[in-house]
Design an enzyme around this catalytic site. Structure first.
Site, PDB file in Angstrom:
ATOM      1  N   SER A 177      -3.079  -6.804   1.889  1.00  0.00           N
ATOM      2  CA  SER A 177      -3.706  -7.064   0.707  1.00  0.00           C
ATOM      3  C   SER A 177      -4.051  -5.504   0.011  1.00  0.00           C
ATOM      4  O   SER A 177      -4.200  -5.658  -1.271  1.00  0.00           O
ATOM      5  CB  SER A 177      -4.970  -7.778   0.604  1.00  0.00           C
ATOM      6  OG  SER A 177      -5.713  -7.092   1.686  1.00  0.00           O
ATOM      7  N   ASP A 184      -2.210  -4.349   9.714  1.00  0.00           N
ATOM      8  CA  ASP A 184      -1.036  -5.490   9.346  1.00  0.00           C
ATOM      9  C   ASP A 184       0.382  -4.747   9.629  1.00  0.00           C
ATOM     10  O   ASP A 184       0.630  -3.997   9.032  1.00  0.00           O
ATOM     11  CB  ASP A 184      -1.451  -5.939   8.187  1.00  0.00           C
ATOM     12  CG  ASP A 184      -1.483  -7.325   7.672  1.00  0.00           C
ATOM     13  OD1 ASP A 184      -1.367  -8.028   8.662  1.00  0.00           O
ATOM     14  OD2 ASP A 184      -2.053  -7.637   6.598  1.00  0.00           O
ATOM     15  N   GLU A 187       1.844 -11.837  10.542  1.00  0.00           N
ATOM     16  CA  GLU A 187       1.651 -13.253   9.972  1.00  0.00           C
ATOM     17  C   GLU A 187       2.683 -14.244  10.442  1.00  0.00           C
ATOM     18  O   GLU A 187       4.006 -13.770  10.680  1.00  0.00           O
ATOM     19  CB  GLU A 187       1.973 -12.718   8.498  1.00  0.00           C
ATOM     20  CG  GLU A 187       0.903 -13.517   7.625  1.00  0.00           C
ATOM     21  CD  GLU A 187       1.071 -12.984   6.097  1.00  0.00           C
ATOM     22  OE1 GLU A 187       0.359 -11.970   5.858  1.00  0.00           O
ATOM     23  OE2 GLU A 187       1.794 -13.772   5.527  1.00  0.00           O
ATOM     24  N   GLU A 212      -6.166 -18.704   7.116  1.00  0.00           N
ATOM     25  CA  GLU A 212      -6.421 -18.455   5.811  1.00  0.00           C
ATOM     26  C   GLU A 212      -6.240 -19.614   4.900  1.00  0.00           C
ATOM     27  O   GLU A 212      -5.036 -20.460   4.993  1.00  0.00           O
ATOM     28  CB  GLU A 212      -5.271 -17.571   5.211  1.00  0.00           C
ATOM     29  CG  GLU A 212      -5.559 -17.191   4.007  1.00  0.00           C
ATOM     30  CD  GLU A 212      -4.768 -15.892   3.185  1.00  0.00           C
ATOM     31  OE1 GLU A 212      -4.536 -14.808   4.102  1.00  0.00           O
ATOM     32  OE2 GLU A 212      -5.131 -15.593   2.080  1.00  0.00           O
TER      33      GLU A 212
HETATM   34  O1  KIV Z   1      -4.014  -8.573   4.167  1.00  0.00           O
HETATM   35  C1  KIV Z   1      -5.063  -9.158   4.156  1.00  0.00           C
HETATM   36  O2  KIV Z   1      -6.423  -8.426   3.826  1.00  0.00           O
HETATM   37  C2  KIV Z   1      -5.258 -10.118   5.029  1.00  0.00           C
HETATM   38  C3  KIV Z   1      -6.549 -10.836   5.094  1.00  0.00           C
HETATM   39  C4  KIV Z   1      -6.961 -11.453   3.870  1.00  0.00           C
HETATM   40  C5  KIV Z   1      -6.750 -11.663   6.150  1.00  0.00           C
HETATM   41  O3  KIV Z   1      -4.368 -10.741   5.834  1.00  0.00           O
END
Ligand code: KIV
Length: 271
Positions: free
Chosen positions: A53, A91, A122, A189
């Site tokens: 994000s 991530d 994901e 989510e």
């Molecule tokens: O990228 C992110 O911040 C996320 C959260 C919204 C869980 O995956």
């Protein structure tokens, strides 16, 4: 004071989250993208997620697709320098795992070497082999099911999931696939209440909700959303501050002072 609280807190690990679930203690998670923010709350939350994000929140992109592993590595390293007791999760962005287990392991290792304690992947059933391979390589994985922002080019929608039986079954199956692959927790989510009820009954690993209601074992929000940096927010965000307005007010006062000659004063000058 934050530092006293931090001194008393133990470093959080994936197994701490399992214990918290067993003890019925809610897991507090928040995003962080750099050491400035990490240093402010790395001792106050259980998990800090360097989410993709970051591409939208800090780099102005419309989706997360523009974030690559180099950007993630830089932001993870920045957070790691001030992560406090929080478990730091990096991530794995779009384009960093789709070629399969080998690519996923290579990129997960980069984030761990940059200072992450775990990575987030994901996708459910379609990423089961990748999650399993990364876990087998010795790297803890957090899953992410329900709304999957890396897949919105296919779905063309940011709407909540769980509208009909088919969607409910498919997200529950995704969460179970993530659990069976060895993930230590799963982000859920934007799922409707009926779906989150079924997930809680089916899944044994801790669930971390974002727009998934109060039943999850923990909650995560994008820090800049809950701190009030943006004009509008999605329905599930609660704003705990209005920092956007505070920043604008402070910069307006600074600009007025510079323009009028009121800043700097003699006191603020070297004699
Ligand atoms: O990228 C992110 O911040 C996320 C959260 C919204 C869980 O995956």
């Amino acid at each position: 004071m934050p530092d006293i609280a931090e001194a008393k807190r133990k470093k959080i690990s994936p197994s701490s989250l399992a214990q918290m679930k067993l003890d019925g203690v809610k897991i507090v998670c928040l995003t962080a993208y750099d050491s400035l923010m990490a240093s402010l709350y790395g001792g106050l939350v259980d998990v800090m997620l360097v989410g993709d994000s970051m591409g939208m929140v800090r780099h102005g992109f419309a989706t997360t697709h523009h974030v690559d592993i180099d950007m993630m590595e830089l932001h993870v390293a920045s957070c790691a320098r001030a992560k406090g007791t929080a478990l730091l999760v990096g991530d794995l962005p779009f384009g960093s795992i789709e070629l399969g287990p080998e690519q996923a392991i290579t990129n997960a290792v980069r984030l761990i070497r940059a200072g992450a304690d775990a990575v987030k992947i994901e996708g459910g059933i379609k990423r089961q082999d990748v999650i399993q391979a990364v876990v087998n390589a010795g790297i803890p994985v957090m899953g992410h099911v329900g709304l999957e922002p890396q897949h919105i080019l296919m779905t063309q929608s940011f709407r909540s999931v769980g509208k009909n039986d088919g969607e409910v079954q498919s997200v529950v199956a995704d969460a179970l696939a993530v659990e069976n692959a060895g993930a230590f927790a799963v982000v859920v989510e934007a799922v409707r209440f009926n779906l989150s009820t079924q997930l809680e009954a089916a899944v044994k690993i801790p669930t971390i909700g974002i727009g998934a209601g109060p039943l999850c074992d923990g909650q995560i929000l994008v820090a800049e959303d809950m701190l009030g940096f943006f004009e509008g927010n999605p329905k599930f965000v609660r704003r705990y501050a209005e920092l956007g307005h505070l920043v604008q007010e402070a910069v307006t006062r600074y600009a007025d002072d510079v323009r009028s000659g009121a800043f700097p004063s003699e006191k603020e000058s070297y004699q």
